[in-house]
Write a protein that holds these residues in place. Structure first.
Motif, PDB file in Angstrom:
ATOM      1  N   TRP A  83       0.816  -1.262  -0.016  1.00  0.00           N
ATOM      2  CA  TRP A  83      -0.036   0.085   0.116  1.00  0.00           C
ATOM      3  C   TRP A  83       0.989   1.367  -0.223  1.00  0.00           C
ATOM      4  CZ3 TRP A  83      -4.973   0.777  -1.083  1.00  0.00           C
ATOM      5  CH2 TRP A  83      -5.530  -0.055  -1.094  1.00  0.00           C
ATOM      6  N   GLY A  86       2.157   1.455  -3.722  1.00  0.00           N
ATOM      7  CA  GLY A  86       1.153   1.718  -4.525  1.00  0.00           C
ATOM      8  C   GLY A  86       0.255   3.135  -4.355  1.00  0.00           C
ATOM      9  N   SER A  87       0.223   3.562  -3.075  1.00  0.00           N
ATOM     10  CA  SER A  87      -0.368   4.826  -2.812  1.00  0.00           C
ATOM     11  C   SER A  87       0.270   6.126  -3.817  1.00  0.00           C
ATOM     12  CB  SER A  87      -0.313   5.115  -1.600  1.00  0.00           C
ATOM     13  OG  SER A  87       1.235   5.233  -0.956  1.00  0.00           O
ATOM     14  N   SER A  89       1.279   5.766  -6.757  1.00  0.00           N
ATOM     15  CA  SER A  89       0.778   5.727  -8.275  1.00  0.00           C
ATOM     16  C   SER A  89      -0.713   6.155  -8.208  1.00  0.00           C
ATOM     17  CB  SER A  89       0.767   4.240  -8.593  1.00  0.00           C
ATOM     18  OG  SER A  89       2.257   4.021  -8.826  1.00  0.00           O
ATOM     19  N   LEU A  90      -1.508   5.947  -7.148  1.00  0.00           N
ATOM     20  CA  LEU A  90      -2.777   6.212  -6.943  1.00  0.00           C
ATOM     21  C   LEU A  90      -2.872   7.760  -6.947  1.00  0.00           C
ATOM     22  CD1 LEU A  90      -5.751   5.651  -6.341  1.00  0.00           C
ATOM     23  CD2 LEU A  90      -5.213   5.904  -4.151  1.00  0.00           C
ATOM     24  N   CYS A  92      -0.886   9.614  -8.393  1.00  0.00           N
ATOM     25  CA  CYS A  92      -0.433  10.109  -9.849  1.00  0.00           C
ATOM     26  C   CYS A  92      -1.395  10.117 -10.852  1.00  0.00           C
ATOM     27  CB  CYS A  92       0.854   9.250 -10.309  1.00  0.00           C
ATOM     28  SG  CYS A  92       2.356   9.527  -9.572  1.00  0.00           S
ATOM     29  N   LEU A  93      -2.390   9.067 -10.610  1.00  0.00           N
ATOM     30  CA  LEU A  93      -3.515   9.012 -11.353  1.00  0.00           C
ATOM     31  C   LEU A  93      -4.387  10.012 -11.202  1.00  0.00           C
ATOM     32  CD1 LEU A  93      -5.614   7.327 -13.092  1.00  0.00           C
ATOM     33  CD2 LEU A  93      -6.220   6.134 -11.123  1.00  0.00           C
ATOM     34  N   VAL A  94      -4.714  10.559  -9.617  1.00  0.00           N
ATOM     35  CA  VAL A  94      -5.665  11.623  -9.569  1.00  0.00           C
ATOM     36  C   VAL A  94      -5.042  12.912 -10.246  1.00  0.00           C
ATOM     37  CG1 VAL A  94      -6.583  12.991  -7.684  1.00  0.00           C
ATOM     38  CG2 VAL A  94      -6.457  10.586  -7.317  1.00  0.00           C
ATOM     39  N   VAL A 140       0.565   9.730  -1.159  1.00  0.00           N
ATOM     40  CA  VAL A 140      -0.580  10.237  -1.950  1.00  0.00           C
ATOM     41  C   VAL A 140      -0.543  11.607  -2.528  1.00  0.00           C
ATOM     42  CG1 VAL A 140      -3.131  10.633  -2.010  1.00  0.00           C
ATOM     43  CG2 VAL A 140      -2.193   8.371  -1.179  1.00  0.00           C
TER      44      VAL A 140
END
Length: 347
Positions: A83, A86-87, A89-90, A92-94, A140
């Motif tokens: 987590w 991966g957080s 990349s999350l 980055c998506l936003v 994030v």
């Protein structure tokens, strides 16, 4: 003589634009740095001790000698670390999803500055973390900032660059990402044995982000965005500054022609119907998406990001007498040199 002076001014302008584009791609450098640094930080003993995690050496040892509690703790920690990785990349998506809207409203320059500020906040929270929740929050926030910059920096570089070197300057983004990864591995090597080494490694990225913010304040706005906002005189002034270096009392013919091209392009775009998400997902775009994005996304999903984020674990099993961080630093250094050679050959 006049022709020679014009050529000399254009040569100087290209040098200035190259410097400008290279400076803006610090945003890409931050992307690469954050990707690489977490792969080492999460496996540092000093990091794991602060958050009461079992050491990597205890989890990767002979499983027959591990207690059931240790096996359970190691399994739980790997989920948490997943987590943490991966957080980012999350975020980055936003950031990537909102970057286009923000850049159209506020301009490329201000959007990059906003992304840099968010990265500073995220990096500060990460380096000052006293709990897992702070690490996740910082990752994030930093991810949102990087997502914004990753989308806007190539656009900014393309819009301030002359067409004869535009492709090369846009490709600086990828080169800077590789440079960031390389530097992060070297930093991990230097900080691995310090008690607060992981805090230094995570906090150092804020220095690069602050440098980007201060530099962007002094750099000009995109002339294309200025034209879209109806600020043609300011756009002409920016183009004059970008294209003709040195003393020049008159507006260059090159500047006038480029400004007219931008105005014509913007006028045509205004007459077109607004693009929609449905159009992006329509049949005309599916083949392009399949050919262009599928290989790129597959490489990131199954190769690049996995190896970089879990690099220490991967190479600790295959590098006997060499420290994994040192081995990775040499590997990425070779990749960086290779990319520099490729860019030089393509010039």
């Amino acid at each position: 003589m006049a022709a020679f002076e014009e050529v000399e001014r254009r040569r100087k302008s290209n040098t200035f634009v190259i410097f400008l584009a290279a400076f803006a791609t610090i945003g890409g450098f931050l992307f690469g740095y954050d990707i690489g640094v977490i792969g080492g930080v999460k496996d540092m003993d000093t990091f794991r001790l602060v958050f009461d995690m079992p050491l990597r050496s205890n989890c990767s040892g002979n499983s027959s000698l591990q207690t059931e509690k240790l096996k359970s703790d190691c399994k739980d920690i790997e989920i948490i670390l997943g987590w943490i990785v991966g957080s980012f990349s999350l975020g980055c998506l936003v950031g990537a999803l909102v970057a286009g809207v923000i850049s159209e409203k506020l301009g490329r320059k201000k959007t990059i500055i906003i992304g840099g500020l968010m990265f500073v906040v995220g990096g500060t929270v990460q380096s000052a973390s006293v709990g897992i929740w702070m690490i996740l929050l910082g990752r994030v926030i930093a991810g949102v900032g990087v997502g914004v910059m990753s989308m806007v920096v190539p656009v900014y570089n393309a819009e301030v660059s002359p067409k004869d070197i535009r492709g090369r300057l846009v490709s600086l983004q990828q080169l800077s990402i590789t440079a960031g990864i390389m530097v992060s591995f070297l930093v991990n090597v230097g900080c691995a044995h310090f008690e607060i080494g992981w805090r230094i490694a995570l906090g150092l990225q804020c220095v690069f982000a602050i440098t980007l913010i201060l530099g962007m304040i002094l750099l000009p706005e995109s002339p294309r965005w200025l034209v879209k906002r109806g600020l043609d005189d300011e756009a002409q002034h920016v183009l004059q500054r970008l294209r003709i270096r040195g003393k020049s009392d008159t507006v260059s013919l090159v500047v006038t022609e480029e400004l007219r091209d931008i105005q014509d392009t913007v006028a045509k775009e205004r007459n077109m119907k607004p693009a929609t998400w449905a159009e992006l997902l329509g049949p005309k775009m599916r083949k392009r998406y399949k050919n262009e994005h599928t290989p790129y996304n597959s490489a990131n999903l199954f190769a690049a990001l996995f190896v970089l984020s879990y690099s220490y674990l991967c190479f600790s099993f295959c590098c006997l007498s060499i420290h994994p961080f040192a081995y990775l630093s040499c590997m990425v250094l070779c990749l960086f040199v290779y990319m520099c050679v490729c860019m030089y050959v393509c010039m």
